[in-house]
Design a protein around this motif. Structure first.
Motif, mmCIF file in Angstrom:
data_model
loop_
_atom_site.group_PDB
_atom_site.id
_atom_site.type_symbol
_atom_site.label_atom_id
_atom_site.label_comp_id
_atom_site.label_asym_id
_atom_site.label_seq_id
_atom_site.Cartn_x
_atom_site.Cartn_y
_atom_site.Cartn_z
ATOM 1 N N MET A 1 77.982 57.549 64.489
ATOM 2 C CA MET A 1 77.317 56.947 65.628
ATOM 3 C C MET A 1 78.099 55.699 66.055
ATOM 4 S SD MET A 1 73.393 55.648 66.192
ATOM 5 C CE MET A 1 72.804 57.315 66.278
ATOM 6 N N GLN A 2 78.346 55.584 67.347
ATOM 7 C CA GLN A 2 79.034 54.428 67.907
ATOM 8 C C GLN A 2 77.998 53.348 68.242
ATOM 9 O OE1 GLN A 2 82.656 54.135 69.063
ATOM 10 N NE2 GLN A 2 82.600 55.437 67.260
ATOM 11 N N ARG A 3 78.379 52.102 68.011
ATOM 12 C CA ARG A 3 77.489 50.974 68.311
ATOM 13 C C ARG A 3 78.047 50.200 69.506
ATOM 14 N NH1 ARG A 3 78.209 48.263 62.794
ATOM 15 N NH2 ARG A 3 80.225 49.086 63.345
ATOM 16 N N VAL A 4 77.165 49.887 70.460
ATOM 17 C CA VAL A 4 77.521 49.126 71.650
ATOM 18 C C VAL A 4 76.709 47.844 71.669
ATOM 19 C CG1 VAL A 4 77.595 49.094 74.165
ATOM 20 C CG2 VAL A 4 77.918 51.243 72.949
ATOM 21 N N LEU A 5 77.400 46.734 71.842
ATOM 22 C CA LEU A 5 76.738 45.443 72.025
ATOM 23 C C LEU A 5 76.934 45.043 73.478
ATOM 24 C CD1 LEU A 5 75.342 42.856 70.985
ATOM 25 C CD2 LEU A 5 77.637 41.975 70.457
ATOM 26 N N VAL A 6 75.837 44.849 74.194
ATOM 27 C CA VAL A 6 75.872 44.429 75.586
ATOM 28 C C VAL A 6 75.656 42.921 75.637
ATOM 29 C CG1 VAL A 6 74.772 44.620 77.851
ATOM 30 C CG2 VAL A 6 74.935 46.642 76.358
ATOM 31 N N LEU A 7 76.605 42.220 76.219
ATOM 32 C CA LEU A 7 76.477 40.776 76.440
ATOM 33 C C LEU A 7 76.403 40.558 77.941
ATOM 34 C CD1 LEU A 7 79.172 39.370 73.971
ATOM 35 C CD2 LEU A 7 76.701 39.512 73.626
ATOM 36 N N THR A 8 75.249 40.102 78.397
ATOM 37 C CA THR A 8 75.052 39.886 79.819
ATOM 38 C C THR A 8 74.153 38.683 80.019
ATOM 39 O OG1 THR A 8 74.536 40.986 81.909
ATOM 40 C CG2 THR A 8 73.090 41.474 80.040
ATOM 41 N N GLN A 9 73.780 38.424 81.258
ATOM 42 C CA GLN A 9 72.909 37.302 81.553
ATOM 43 C C GLN A 9 71.712 37.810 82.333
ATOM 44 O OE1 GLN A 9 76.355 36.069 84.477
ATOM 45 N NE2 GLN A 9 74.885 34.447 84.370
ATOM 46 N N ALA A 10 70.559 37.231 82.013
ATOM 47 C CA ALA A 10 69.329 37.591 82.708
ATOM 48 C C ALA A 10 68.327 36.472 82.499
ATOM 49 C CB ALA A 10 68.778 38.907 82.172
ATOM 50 N N GLY A 11 67.650 36.110 83.549
ATOM 51 C CA GLY A 11 66.650 35.069 83.442
ATOM 52 C C GLY A 11 66.245 34.555 84.808
ATOM 53 N N ALA A 12 65.290 33.639 84.822
ATOM 54 C CA ALA A 12 64.776 33.099 86.075
ATOM 55 C C ALA A 12 65.877 32.431 86.892
ATOM 56 C CB ALA A 12 63.648 32.107 85.784
ATOM 57 N N GLN A 13 66.798 31.766 86.236
ATOM 58 C CA GLN A 13 67.865 31.056 86.939
ATOM 59 C C GLN A 13 68.921 32.011 87.492
ATOM 60 O OE1 GLN A 13 69.849 28.130 84.552
ATOM 61 N NE2 GLN A 13 71.196 27.466 86.186
ATOM 62 N N THR A 14 69.263 33.045 86.738
ATOM 63 C CA THR A 14 70.357 33.940 87.123
ATOM 64 C C THR A 14 69.892 35.237 87.762
ATOM 65 O OG1 THR A 14 70.377 34.964 84.945
ATOM 66 C CG2 THR A 14 71.846 33.088 85.278
ATOM 67 N N GLY A 15 68.631 35.568 87.601
ATOM 68 C CA GLY A 15 68.136 36.856 88.066
ATOM 69 C C GLY A 15 68.359 37.921 87.002
ATOM 70 N N PHE A 16 68.019 39.146 87.342
ATOM 71 C CA PHE A 16 68.084 40.232 86.369
ATOM 72 C C PHE A 16 69.012 41.364 86.803
ATOM 73 C CE2 PHE A 16 64.319 37.876 85.363
ATOM 74 C CZ PHE A 16 64.323 37.853 83.981
ATOM 75 N N GLY A 17 69.839 41.115 87.813
ATOM 76 C CA GLY A 17 70.741 42.144 88.327
ATOM 77 C C GLY A 17 71.771 42.612 87.321
ATOM 78 N N HIS A 18 72.344 41.679 86.547
ATOM 79 C CA HIS A 18 73.331 42.065 85.530
ATOM 80 C C HIS A 18 72.678 42.953 84.472
ATOM 81 C CE1 HIS A 18 76.649 39.366 86.739
ATOM 82 N NE2 HIS A 18 75.658 38.578 87.152
#
Length: 124
Positions: A1-18
């Motif tokens: 099984m391959q493991r993927v770590l997603v590093l992104t930004q999400a929050g009230a200041q940045t929004g949730f689009g990423h």
């Protein structure tokens, strides 16, 4: 099984689009073959998308929705085979550090910057 770590930004200041964009990508992966963990700032885990997701959200990052990831030579990240990066604050040093640690790097960026990635996706 391959493991993927997603590093992104999400929050009230940045929004949730990423976060939405990253979820669309990892939701297409076969869960029998891929294990996904998402680090998107502390607000992301409380978002309705996270509550209905089959992926594990990590308590990782700043409360304002930005991932607090050092650009140093050995970032303290959870183990993974792949790292999916989709946030403006990172640079090629983080990508190189992930690749030097034996990880494949998938970057989403439409800002025409230099990258050290196995896959570069320009969403624009």
């Amino acid at each position: 099984m391959q493991r993927v770590l997603v590093l992104t930004q999400a929050g009230a200041q940045t929004g949730f689009g990423h976060l939405v964009r990253c979820l669309n990508i990892v939701d297409a992966l076969d869960p029998a073959l891929w294990q996904v963990e998402i680090a998107a700032g502390r607000e992301a885990a409380d978002h309705p998308l996270a509550q209905t997701s089959n992926h594990r959200f990590l308590s990782f990052g700043a409360a304002d929705g930005f991932c607090d990831v050092d650009e140093g030579p050995a970032p303290a990240l959870p183990a993974s085979d792949w790292v999916l990066l989709d946030f403006f604050q990172h640079g090629p040093a983080l990508e190189t550090a992930c690749r030097d640690a034996g990880r494949k790097v998938f970057v989403i960026d439409g800002m025409l910057r230099a990258h050290d990635a196995d896959i570069l996706f320009d969403p624009i």
